[in-house]
Every structure is written in C-alpha cells, then in structure tokens.
Motif scaffolding. Structure first.
Motif, PDB file in Angstrom:
ATOM      1  N   TRP A  80      -7.479  -2.787   7.957  1.00 15.71           N
ATOM      2  CA  TRP A  80      -8.186  -2.963   6.684  1.00 15.71           C
ATOM      3  C   TRP A  80      -9.511  -3.691   6.902  1.00 15.71           C
ATOM      4  O   TRP A  80      -9.901  -4.539   6.108  1.00 15.71           O
ATOM      5  CB  TRP A  80      -7.339  -3.757   5.702  1.00 15.71           C
ATOM      6  CG  TRP A  80      -5.997  -3.150   5.406  1.00 15.71           C
ATOM      7  CD1 TRP A  80      -4.804  -3.529   5.922  1.00 15.71           C
ATOM      8  CD2 TRP A  80      -5.730  -2.054   4.530  1.00 15.71           C
ATOM      9  NE1 TRP A  80      -3.787  -2.739   5.432  1.00 15.71           N
ATOM     10  CE2 TRP A  80      -4.325  -1.820   4.572  1.00 15.71           C
ATOM     11  CE3 TRP A  80      -6.516  -1.242   3.716  1.00 15.71           C
ATOM     12  CZ2 TRP A  80      -3.719  -0.812   3.830  1.00 15.71           C
ATOM     13  CZ3 TRP A  80      -5.911  -0.242   2.980  1.00 15.71           C
ATOM     14  CH2 TRP A  80      -4.526  -0.035   3.039  1.00 15.71           C
ATOM     15  N   THR A 138     -12.182   2.879   9.860  1.00 19.59           N
ATOM     16  CA  THR A 138     -11.682   4.201   9.509  1.00 19.59           C
ATOM     17  C   THR A 138     -11.693   5.097  10.734  1.00 19.59           C
ATOM     18  O   THR A 138     -12.696   5.213  11.424  1.00 19.59           O
ATOM     19  CB  THR A 138     -12.545   4.821   8.405  1.00 19.59           C
ATOM     20  OG1 THR A 138     -12.515   3.986   7.264  1.00 19.59           O
ATOM     21  CG2 THR A 138     -12.053   6.212   8.043  1.00 19.59           C
ATOM     22  N   GLU A 182      -8.432   5.995   6.250  1.00 19.34           N
ATOM     23  CA  GLU A 182      -7.912   7.203   6.887  1.00 19.34           C
ATOM     24  C   GLU A 182      -7.928   7.010   8.401  1.00 19.34           C
ATOM     25  O   GLU A 182      -8.880   6.456   8.945  1.00 19.34           O
ATOM     26  CB  GLU A 182      -8.757   8.428   6.523  1.00 19.34           C
ATOM     27  CG  GLU A 182      -8.618   8.875   5.089  1.00 19.34           C
ATOM     28  CD  GLU A 182      -9.234  10.247   4.868  1.00 19.34           C
ATOM     29  OE1 GLU A 182      -9.415  10.975   5.878  1.00 19.34           O
ATOM     30  OE2 GLU A 182      -9.535  10.583   3.712  1.00 19.34           O
ATOM     31  N   VAL A 193      -3.295   8.606   5.497  1.00 18.37           N
ATOM     32  CA  VAL A 193      -4.141   7.962   4.493  1.00 18.37           C
ATOM     33  C   VAL A 193      -3.351   6.814   3.871  1.00 18.37           C
ATOM     34  O   VAL A 193      -2.244   7.013   3.366  1.00 18.37           O
ATOM     35  CB  VAL A 193      -4.576   8.955   3.400  1.00 18.37           C
ATOM     36  CG1 VAL A 193      -5.426   8.239   2.349  1.00 18.37           C
ATOM     37  CG2 VAL A 193      -5.342  10.125   4.009  1.00 18.37           C
ATOM     38  N   ALA A 219       0.832  -1.204   0.000  1.00 16.73           N
ATOM     39  CA  ALA A 219       0.000   0.000   0.000  1.00 16.73           C
ATOM     40  C   ALA A 219       0.873   1.263   0.000  1.00 16.73           C
ATOM     41  O   ALA A 219       2.040   1.223   0.392  1.00 16.73           O
ATOM     42  CB  ALA A 219      -0.920  -0.004   1.222  1.00 16.73           C
ATOM     43  N   THR A 243      -3.597   3.667   1.047  1.00 18.73           N
ATOM     44  CA  THR A 243      -4.356   3.203  -0.111  1.00 18.73           C
ATOM     45  C   THR A 243      -3.768   1.883  -0.591  1.00 18.73           C
ATOM     46  O   THR A 243      -2.585   1.815  -0.967  1.00 18.73           O
ATOM     47  CB  THR A 243      -4.320   4.235  -1.255  1.00 18.73           C
ATOM     48  OG1 THR A 243      -4.758   5.502  -0.766  1.00 18.73           O
ATOM     49  CG2 THR A 243      -5.198   3.797  -2.404  1.00 18.73           C
ATOM     50  N   ARG A 284      -9.174   2.343   0.603  1.00 18.86           N
ATOM     51  CA  ARG A 284      -8.559   3.512   1.225  1.00 18.86           C
ATOM     52  C   ARG A 284      -8.983   3.596   2.690  1.00 18.86           C
ATOM     53  O   ARG A 284     -10.168   3.451   2.998  1.00 18.86           O
ATOM     54  CB  ARG A 284      -8.983   4.768   0.457  1.00 18.86           C
ATOM     55  CG  ARG A 284      -8.488   6.094   1.009  1.00 18.86           C
ATOM     56  CD  ARG A 284      -9.124   7.210   0.190  1.00 18.86           C
ATOM     57  NE  ARG A 284      -8.861   8.540   0.723  1.00 18.86           N
ATOM     58  CZ  ARG A 284      -7.885   9.329   0.307  1.00 18.86           C
ATOM     59  NH1 ARG A 284      -7.089   8.924  -0.663  1.00 18.86           N
ATOM     60  NH2 ARG A 284      -7.709  10.526   0.838  1.00 18.86           N
TER      61      ARG A 284
END
Length: 309
Positions: free
Chosen positions: A189, A299, A172, A162, A133, A164, A170
C-alpha cells in the motif's frame, strides 16, 4: 366382445411395461461386463465409454446407489489412467464414498489430494495495513473476497490481483501461482504512505530477505524431489517382487506418482533458485546504490513467500 378386447389390450400393455423395465437391467449387465473386460485389458478409453453408459442406466433404476458409486469410482479410475487430471478430479468428487468400503474412500481422498497438488496452487493474500480490504482475481472470473480467505484450486501461471482498501485505495499486482505450492502475495500500500528516508536501505533489506527465502525454499523442494526419487526407486523394486497382479499394479501407480512428484518439485526448486539469484542481484545493486528516496507507488510489484506442510 368389447370387454375381451379390453383385457387383451391391457395384457399387451402390461407385458410391454414389463419388458421396458427389464431392458435397462439387461443393458446394465451387458455393458457392465464389457466395461469390466475393457478395464482389465487396459483399454481405458473403451471402458470409460461403457461405464458412462452404465452410470446413466443405473440412475434410471431405484435402489442401485451402491452399484452407481462403484461405477463412478471406475469412471474416475479410467480418467486417472488416461491422464485426464481435471476430469479425474471431478469424477472422484462425484463418487458417493459413504456407500463404498473404507479402503475405497481412503483411496478417493488420496487421489483427490494428489490431483489437487498436481493441478492447482493456493494463494494467500496479506493485506498488511488494510486487513479489511477486498481482493479479486478478475481474469479468472472469481468473486471478490476478504483477505482472510485463501484462494484455492488456482490454475498455475501469472494472474492479475486487485486489492481495494475500505477508503477506496486500489492496488493491482501480478501474482504467480505454482501447482502444489501455497504462495503468499503481500499487497504494497505504498501509494497511501508518504515516502520515508532510508528507502534504499529498506529495499536492499527486502530484496536480501526475499533472495534468502527463495534460495531456502528452492533447497527444500530439491530435497523433497530427491526423496520422491528414492520413493519411486523403492516402488520400482516392489514391482519386481510383486506377489500378485494387484500388488504389481499398485506398485506401478506408486512408481509413476513418485517420479511425477519428483519432476514437479525439481522444476519448482529450479524456479526458486533462479528467483533467489535475481533477487540477490537486485539486493547487491540496492546495497551499492545506498540510501535514497523510497518509491512512491508499488502498483505491479509482488512479495512472495512460501509455506510448507
């Protein structure tokens, strides 16, 4: 008559060029002496202004690299004595240590390391299931990088991270950075993973482990702070029996540095103790709540770990 006038004009030009060449040399000696006197008197602000001017003059002269290295070292010392941490660090890194005696190079390396620990923190990102990532800290304006590279010289505070994944997922999260500490941010994740049974137990174990780790880390920093206090007391004793002004000044600097480190590490230990207590309370709630569905997304969450030299 014309030839005579030409020779006179040429002599005047040559004399003017000679005086212009001597002007920086004379100014270097004059301002350099003023800078040294101000530095010896402890007037570091005046010394800094003078040394800055000397450095500018020396850059105009050829073959003065050694003197310039000494002057830049003195500029860094002035910033250091005035408490200009970031400016001192930048000034030390501009010193050409290869042109100075080894003891100066060692001192520059030591002060750079000390200032880095005092001013900045390091963040390592654990991308877990997506080691390929890309990670970025957009609020700091830093370029994205892979998970394998640590982020160094980060200002303390909360920063937005952040991550990705190669498949576009994605995440954050907010990460906390402490000066002098290498933090580990683990990217959750969970938005790409189906909920699993027993999520409540997993949360309870995670909070329990985090609480224990924070409390242990707090204890370590508390012990380090106590050691720094003892170092400061020892340096204070050396001040009283210093055989020379140089030894006395060195003992004063060691005393201040030791007590500063003690204060910083004590603050870190209190923060970690508080974090451990909060995580412990969350763990107790999770254990009492029992098994339940795992959260569907993470997140905005953060896993922190600490490493010690």
């Amino acid at each position: 008559m014309t030839a005579a006038l030409f020779r006179v004009a040429l002599l005047v030009l040559l004399a003017g060029a000679a005086r212009a060449a001597q002007a920086p040399e004379k100014r270097v000696r004059q301002i350099g002496q003023e800078a040294g006197q101000a530095f010896s008197a402890g007037d570091y602000e005046r010394a800094l202004v003078a040394y800055d001017e000397v450095a500018g003059l020396l850059q105009q002269l050829e073959g003065r690299d050694v003197e310039l290295a000494y002057v830049r070292y003195n500029i860094a010392r002035c910033h250091d004595e005035l408490g200009h941490g970031a400016a001192a660090l930048e000034a030390y890194e501009r010193v050409d240590v290869d042109r100075l005696p080894p003891e100066y190079a060692d001192e520059v390396d030591r002060r750079v390391a000390d200032l880095e620990r005092r001013l900045y923190g390091t963040l390592v990102v654990d991308c877990g299931a997506h080691p390929d990532a890309r990670v970025e800290l957009p609020d700091l304006g830093l370029a994205p990088q892979g998970c394998a590279w640590p982020w160094r010289r980060l200002p303390p505070g909360q920063h937005r991270l952040v991550a990705t994944a190669p498949d576009g997922v994605r995440v954050e999260l907010s990460v906390g950075v402490l000066a002098g500490v290498e933090g580990v941010a683990r990217v959750p994740w969970l938005d790409a993973v189906a909920p699993a049974e027993g999520g409540g137990r997993a949360l309870a174990w995670g909070l329990t482990g985090g609480s224990v780790a924070a409390l242990i880390a707090g204890g370590v920093f508390n012990v380090l702070a106590r050691d720094d206090v003892r170092d400061g007391d020892g340096a204070l004793d050396r001040q009283r029996v210093a055989p020379s002004p140089e030894k006395y000044d060195a003992a004063v600097r060691d005393t201040a540095a030791a007590y500063d480190r003690a204060e910083e590490r004590a603050v870190v230990s209190y923060v970690l103790f508080g974090t451990g207590a909060l995580l412990g309370a969350g763990a107790l709630w999770a254990w009492l709540a029992g098994d339940g569905p795992a959260p569907e997304a993470a997140t905005g969450t953060l896993g922190l770990g600490w490493t010690f030299p």
